[in-house]
Design a protein around this motif. Sequence first.
Motif, PDB file in Angstrom:
ATOM      1  N   VAL A 126       0.693  -1.028   0.012  1.00  9.91           N
ATOM      2  CA  VAL A 126      -0.118  -0.050   0.056  1.00  9.91           C
ATOM      3  C   VAL A 126       0.827   1.072  -0.058  1.00  9.91           C
ATOM      4  N   PHE A 127       0.437   2.416  -0.693  1.00  9.07           N
ATOM      5  CA  PHE A 127       1.087   3.429  -0.481  1.00  9.07           C
ATOM      6  C   PHE A 127       0.967   3.938   0.841  1.00  9.07           C
ATOM      7  N   PRO A 128       2.317   4.383   1.454  1.00 11.35           N
ATOM      8  CA  PRO A 128       2.096   4.999   2.948  1.00 11.35           C
ATOM      9  C   PRO A 128       1.226   6.153   2.872  1.00 11.35           C
ATOM     10  N   GLU A 129       1.094   6.885   1.942  1.00  4.91           N
ATOM     11  CA  GLU A 129       0.067   8.181   2.057  1.00  4.91           C
ATOM     12  C   GLU A 129      -1.217   7.901   1.880  1.00  4.91           C
ATOM     13  N   ASN A 130      -1.701   6.566   1.522  1.00  3.93           N
ATOM     14  CA  ASN A 130      -3.254   6.229   1.524  1.00  3.93           C
ATOM     15  C   ASN A 130      -3.515   5.817   2.839  1.00  3.93           C
ATOM     16  N   GLN A 131      -3.938   6.554   3.847  1.00  2.00           N
ATOM     17  CA  GLN A 131      -4.218   6.543   5.122  1.00  2.00           C
ATOM     18  C   GLN A 131      -5.407   5.843   5.473  1.00  2.00           C
ATOM     19  N   GLN A 132      -6.393   6.155   4.380  1.00  2.00           N
ATOM     20  CA  GLN A 132      -7.683   5.696   4.281  1.00  2.00           C
ATOM     21  C   GLN A 132      -7.665   4.091   4.201  1.00  2.00           C
ATOM     22  N   ALA A 133      -6.982   3.528   3.268  1.00  2.00           N
ATOM     23  CA  ALA A 133      -6.663   2.260   3.057  1.00  2.00           C
ATOM     24  C   ALA A 133      -6.079   1.566   4.049  1.00  2.00           C
ATOM     25  N   ILE A 134      -4.943   2.390   4.709  1.00  2.00           N
ATOM     26  CA  ILE A 134      -4.176   1.705   5.880  1.00  2.00           C
ATOM     27  C   ILE A 134      -5.060   1.689   7.130  1.00  2.00           C
ATOM     28  N   ARG A 135      -6.077   2.551   7.385  1.00  3.61           N
ATOM     29  CA  ARG A 135      -6.856   2.380   8.482  1.00  3.61           C
ATOM     30  C   ARG A 135      -7.865   1.161   8.111  1.00  3.61           C
ATOM     31  N   PHE A 136      -8.289   0.790   7.052  1.00  8.18           N
ATOM     32  CA  PHE A 136      -8.995  -0.196   6.701  1.00  8.18           C
ATOM     33  C   PHE A 136      -8.432  -1.718   6.834  1.00  8.18           C
ATOM     34  N   TYR A 137      -7.052  -1.764   6.385  1.00  9.69           N
ATOM     35  CA  TYR A 137      -6.272  -2.922   6.514  1.00  9.69           C
ATOM     36  C   TYR A 137      -6.108  -3.282   8.138  1.00  9.69           C
TER      37      TYR A 137
END
Length: 172
Positions: A126-137
């Motif tokens: 995941v792109f580290p800037e993609n905080q929305q996706a990181i929160r989901f993961y």
Amino acid sequence: MNIDRATLSDVRAVAEIHVDAWRSAYARIVPADYLASLSVEQREAMWRRTVESGQPELLVAKDNGTVLGWVSFAACRDKDAPSSQAEVWAIYVAPNSWFKGVGHQLWQRARELLSQQGYGTCCLWVFPENQQAIRFYQSVGFVADNLPPQQFELGGRQLQEVRYVCRIDAKR
């Protein structure tokens, strides 16, 4: 909502979601001209080949026959990965269906299938800037790995991705 393996009749919707989600999620990460150049037709051809070959696996979430999102997964592609590690190659939900549980249901079904196939862990990049996706993961059990970021060029810009991992058998 139903989660099923994608069929050839789903590939156009999968491609449309792929392009729309990239343009929405990566607007501040990936160069605008690269995002503008994304082609639904090219993605449709790619997903058609995927469905025909069965590799990677591709599941779609549908509500009343409308595809809301999808997940693709298979064995981990990382060179150092053990054979017991799977990888989510991609998971995308139509932007108008974000925050409605679609991604969660897709991941739960993929996790069930991966468990049945004998995988013990799963990773994704995941792109580290993609905080929305990181929160989901993180909400579904993924944690940041200690590998250094993977560097690559896309659309004339140097980008990086970080790896997240999760145990397949963990209850969540």
